[in-house]
Design a protein around this motif. Structure first.
Motif, short mmCIF file in Angstrom:
data_model
loop_
_atom_site.label_atom_id
_atom_site.label_comp_id
_atom_site.label_asym_id
_atom_site.label_seq_id
_atom_site.Cartn_x
_atom_site.Cartn_y
_atom_site.Cartn_z
N ALA A 198 17.87 45.70 -36.46
CA ALA A 198 16.77 45.02 -35.78
C ALA A 198 15.48 45.15 -36.60
O ALA A 198 14.72 44.18 -36.75
CB ALA A 198 16.58 45.60 -34.38
N GLY A 199 15.26 46.34 -37.16
CA GLY A 199 14.08 46.54 -37.98
C GLY A 199 14.12 45.71 -39.25
O GLY A 199 13.08 45.20 -39.72
N SER A 226 22.01 59.18 -35.78
CA SER A 226 23.42 59.13 -36.18
C SER A 226 24.24 60.28 -35.62
O SER A 226 25.46 60.26 -35.69
CB SER A 226 23.53 59.14 -37.71
N VAL A 227 23.57 61.30 -35.08
CA VAL A 227 24.28 62.52 -34.70
C VAL A 227 25.29 62.26 -33.58
O VAL A 227 26.37 62.87 -33.56
CB VAL A 227 23.27 63.62 -34.30
N ALA A 236 21.46 54.33 -35.29
CA ALA A 236 20.77 54.20 -36.57
C ALA A 236 21.02 52.84 -37.20
O ALA A 236 20.14 52.27 -37.85
CB ALA A 236 21.22 55.31 -37.53
N VAL A 237 22.22 52.30 -37.00
CA VAL A 237 22.54 50.97 -37.52
C VAL A 237 21.90 49.89 -36.65
O VAL A 237 21.32 48.92 -37.16
CB VAL A 237 24.06 50.76 -37.59
N ALA A 261 20.65 47.24 -42.36
CA ALA A 261 20.01 48.40 -41.72
C ALA A 261 19.50 49.38 -42.78
O ALA A 261 18.40 49.93 -42.65
CB ALA A 261 21.00 49.10 -40.79
N ALA A 262 20.30 49.59 -43.82
CA ALA A 262 19.89 50.50 -44.89
C ALA A 262 18.65 49.99 -45.62
O ALA A 262 17.79 50.78 -46.03
CB ALA A 262 21.04 50.69 -45.88
N LEU A 263 18.53 48.67 -45.77
CA LEU A 263 17.35 48.09 -46.41
C LEU A 263 16.09 48.41 -45.60
O LEU A 263 15.03 48.69 -46.16
CB LEU A 263 17.50 46.58 -46.55
N PHE A 264 16.23 48.38 -44.27
CA PHE A 264 15.09 48.71 -43.41
C PHE A 264 14.68 50.17 -43.60
O PHE A 264 13.50 50.48 -43.81
CB PHE A 264 15.44 48.45 -41.95
#
Length: 572
Positions: free
Chosen positions: A349-350, A435-436, A343-344, A406-409
Motif C-alpha cells: 500500500a505504501g 513480520s513477527v 509488512a507486505v 513492498a520492499a521498494l517502499f
C-alpha cells in the motif's frame, strides 16, 4: 577582368577553404533522449552482498528441509496419475497416448514440466507412487522452484533499487507463510510462479544490456518463459509482457518514436525478443504432449478453458458455503488482504502511495513492471469474473512481484532516513515487528504454514469456520503420525484399524506401508455416521462453517481423539 571592364574580385583561398569545410561538415545531431535515465545507484556494500547470498542459501536449505515433513496434497491424485502417463508417453515415444486426453481433472490441458521431471527422477530411483519417497521427490522439487521464484524476485529488486531492497525482498518472502507453505507441496502454482519470476528478472537484465545482452540472461529468459508455459497455459502472459515491455524499453530508451529511425538498433531488439520467445515456446511444447499435437492452437485452447475454470466446487467464504462460480467480486482481494504478512500488506500500500517518487528516483519502466506484474493478474480475474477456489492460490505467481513492490517502499523509507541512523533502524524495526506474527506462525506450524491468516482477521483462530484453512488436506499426515506416536498404528498391529476420511488419496498413500492392516474409507463429513470406523481424519475441506465452529471444538486444539467410539479431527 570582367566584360564590364571592372576587375573581377578575388576570393581569398582561406575563405574558400572555410566554405568547403562548412559544407562538408555534417550537421550535429543531438543524442536521443533517454527517458529511463536516472542517477546511478550507490555502489553496493560488499557486506550486503554477502548477507544477501547467505540468506538465499539458508532459505534454500530451510525450504528443502521443511518439504520432507509436509503432507500429500489432495490434487496429487490427479497430478501423479498425469505424471505417470507423461512418463509412459515419452518412454514409448508417443505410442502411449493416454496423456493426450484425461477427462478426470482435464490434466492434459496443463503443461507437464514438473510432472515429467519428477516422474523420471522417481522412475530412475525406483520409487513407486505409493511410497513416501516418491512424494518427497515432488516436495523437494517444489521447494527448489519456490526458492527460484524467491531468488529471482530478490534479484529483480536488487537490480532495480540496490542490494538492500533485495535483502528486504528475501526476508519478506521467507516469512510469508502462504508462499512458503505452497512451496513445500504445490506442484502447479509454485512452478508457474518460478517461471514467471525467472522470465521477469532476466527480461529486465536483457533489456538493460541492449544491444549486447549476455547469453546467460537470454537463456534464463527463454527458460523462464518455457517453465511458465509448460506448467499452465497462463504462461502466455509472460510472452505478452516480454513483447510489451521490450517495445516500451526500445522507445523510452531511444527518444520515443524517433527510435524507429535507428534501423540497426530496432533489428537487435526484434531479434533478441523474437528469438528468445520462439525458443521459450518450443521448449515449453517439448514438455506438453497435448500442445505438441497442434502447437499454434492447443495452448490457446487450454488458455480459454482455464481463464474461467470449468469445474466448480463448494468453498467457505466469510462463514458461508458458496459455489466457486458464485463468489463475490472481491473474493480474491479479501483472501490476499487476510493472508499475507502485515509488512507486505502495508509495504505494498505504501508503494502505491509513493509510486510517483519511486518512479522519479528509480527506473520508471521497471517500477511499472513490478506493479503491473503484481496487480494486473488480480484485476484481470476480477474483470473476467473468473471462477476461483482455494483462496487465491491461482494468483500465487503475482505474490513475489507484490513483495518486490513492498520492499521498494521500505527501501525508500530507509533511503529517506539515510542521514538519520536511528530513524533508519526504526524502519528496519517496523519491518521486523510487522513480520513477527507470520514468522512465528511458520516456526510453530512448519508442516502446514500455508493455513496462515494475519491479525486483521484475528489470525487462523479468528478465520476458523469462516474461511477455508487446510484445503489441500496435507494435515492428514500429522493425524497419521499422531496415531503412530500413540502406538495405534505400527507394523505389528494385533488387529486392523479402520480410518474414515474425506482425504482418501493422501491417507491411503501414507498408510500403504501397513498393508491390509489399515483400511481407509472415504466418507463425506455428512456421511461419517453411516459406516463403522475406528478413527476419522477430517481436514476442514468441504466442511460447513457451522460444523467447524460447533462440532470440531476450538481451533487451537489440534486433535480430539477417543479410542474406538471417538474421532480424530484435524484442526487445520
Amino acid at each position: 577582368m570582367a566584360k564590364s571592364g571592372k576587375p573581377t574580385p578575388k576570393t581569398s583561398s582561406k575563405s574558400t577553404i572555410g566554405n568547403q569545410q562548412q559544407r562538408s561538415t555534417p550537421k550535429q545531431v543531438s543524442p536521443a533522449k533517454d527517458w529511463l535515465e536516472r542517477p546511478p545507484l550507490p555502489v553496493p556494500n560488499p557486506m550486503l552482498r554477502k548477507v544477501f547470498w547467505a540468506l538465499a542459501v539458508l532459505g534454500l536449505v530451510l525450504l528443502v528441509a521443511l518439504s520432507f515433513g509436509t503432507g500429500i496434497n489432495a490434487d496429487d491424485k490427479f497430478q501423479v496419475d498425469y505424471s505417470q502417463k507423461l512418463v509412459n508417453y515419452y518412454t514409448t515415444f508417443g505410442k502411449d497416448t493416454a496423456a493426450l486426453n484425461i477427462p478426470d481433472g482435464s490434466m492434459h490441458l496443463y503443461g507437464g514440466f514438473f510432472e515429467i521431471v519428477t516422474g523420471f527422477a522417481s522412475k530412475t530411483l525406483g520409487y513407486q507412487s505409493n511410497e513416501l519417497a516418491y512424494h518427497n521427490i515432488r516436495h523437494a522439487s517444489s521447494a527448489i522452484l519456490g526458492w527460484v521464484a524467491i531468488l529471482c524476485a530478490a534479484l529483480f529488486a536488487s537490480h532495480l533499487a540496490g542490494m538492500r531492497a533485495g535483502i528486504i525482498t528475501l526476508i519478506l518472502l521467507f516469512v510469508s507463510p502462504r508462499f512458503m507453505g505452497d512451496s513445500l507441496m504445490n506442484p502447479k502454482d509454485i512452478p508457474f510462479a518460478a517461471g514467471y519470476m525467472l522470465a521477469i528478472y532476466n527480461m529486465v537484465v536483457v533489456l538493460d544490456r541492449m544491444p549486447n545482452p549476455r547469453r546467460w540472461n537470454l537463456a534464463g529468459l527463454a527458460l523462464g518463459l518455457a517453465i511458465a508455459l509448460s506448467t499452465r497455459a497462463g504462461g502466455l502472459l509472460s510472452f505478452g509482457m516480454l513483447g510489451m515491455f521490450a517495445g516500451l524499453h526500445f522507445l523510452l530508451k531511444n527518444g520515443g518514436f524517433k527510435a524507429f529511425s535507428n534501423v540497426q538498433n530496432l533489428k537487435k531488439y526484434a531479434l533478441a525478443t523474437l528469438s528468445v520467445a520462439v525458443l521459450g515456446y518450443v521448449l515449453a511444447l517439448l514438455f506438453w504432449p497435448y500442445a505438441l499435437q497442434d502447437p499454434l492452437k492447443n495452448p490457446f485452447v487450454a488458455l480459454s478453458k482455464f481463464s474461467n475454470l470449468e469445474g466448480r466446487i463448494m468453498v467457505l467464504f466469510e462463514g458461508e458455503n458458496l459455489w466457486s462460480d458464485k463468489t463475490p467480486w472481491n473474493y480474491s482481494l479479501k483472501w490476499i488482504g487476510y493472508t499475507i504478512p502485515l509488512a507486505v500488506l502495508i509495504g505494498f500500500a505504501g508503494g502505491i502511495i509513493l509510486l510517483q517518487q519511486l518512479m522519479r528516483r528509480l527506473n520508471p519502466l521497471w517500477v511499472s513492471l513490478a506493479f503491473f506484474a503484481a496487480i494486473f493478474p488480480v484485476f484481470y480475474v476480477i474483470y473476467k469474473d473468473s471462477v476461483l477456489h482455494d483462496g487465491w492460490r491461482h494468483l500465487t505467481f503475482a505474490y513475489p512481484p507484490m513483495v518486490v513492490c513492498a520492499a521498494l517502499f521500505w527501501d525508500e523509507l530507509a533511503q529517506f532516513f539515510s542521514e538519520k541512523k536511528y530513524a533508519q533502524w526504526a524502519v528496519y524495526g517496523a519491518i521486523g515487528l510487522l513480520s513477527v506474527d507470520a514468522a512465528s506462525f511458520i516456526f510453530m506450524n512448519p508442516k502446514v504454514p500455508y493455513v496462515y491468516f494475519n491479525p486483521i482477521v484475528g489470525g487462523t483462530a479468528g478465520a476458523y469456520g469462516k474461511f477455508e484453512t487446510d484445503y489441500w488436506g496435507v494435515s492428514t499426515r500429522q493425524g497419521i503420525e499422531w496415531l503412530e506416536s500413540q502406538g495405534i498404528l505400527k507394523p505389528d498391529m494385533p488387529e486392523k484399524v479402520v480410518i474414515a476420511t474425506n482425504m482418501f488419496y493422501s491417507t491411503k498413500v501414507l498408510t500403504a506401508k501397513y498393508g491390509d492392516k489399515v483400511i481407509v474409507k472415504y466418507l463425506k463429513w455428512e456421511k461419517r455416521c453411516d459406516d463403522a470406523w475406528d478413527y476419522a481424519l477430517y481436514p476442514t475441506r468441504f466442511l460447513s462453517g457451522s460444523a467447524l465452529q460447533k462440532e470440531c471444538g476450538h481451533p487451537t486444539t489440534r486433535y480430539i481423539s477417543f479410542k474406538r467410539v471417538g474421532r480424530l479431527y484435524l484442526r487445520y
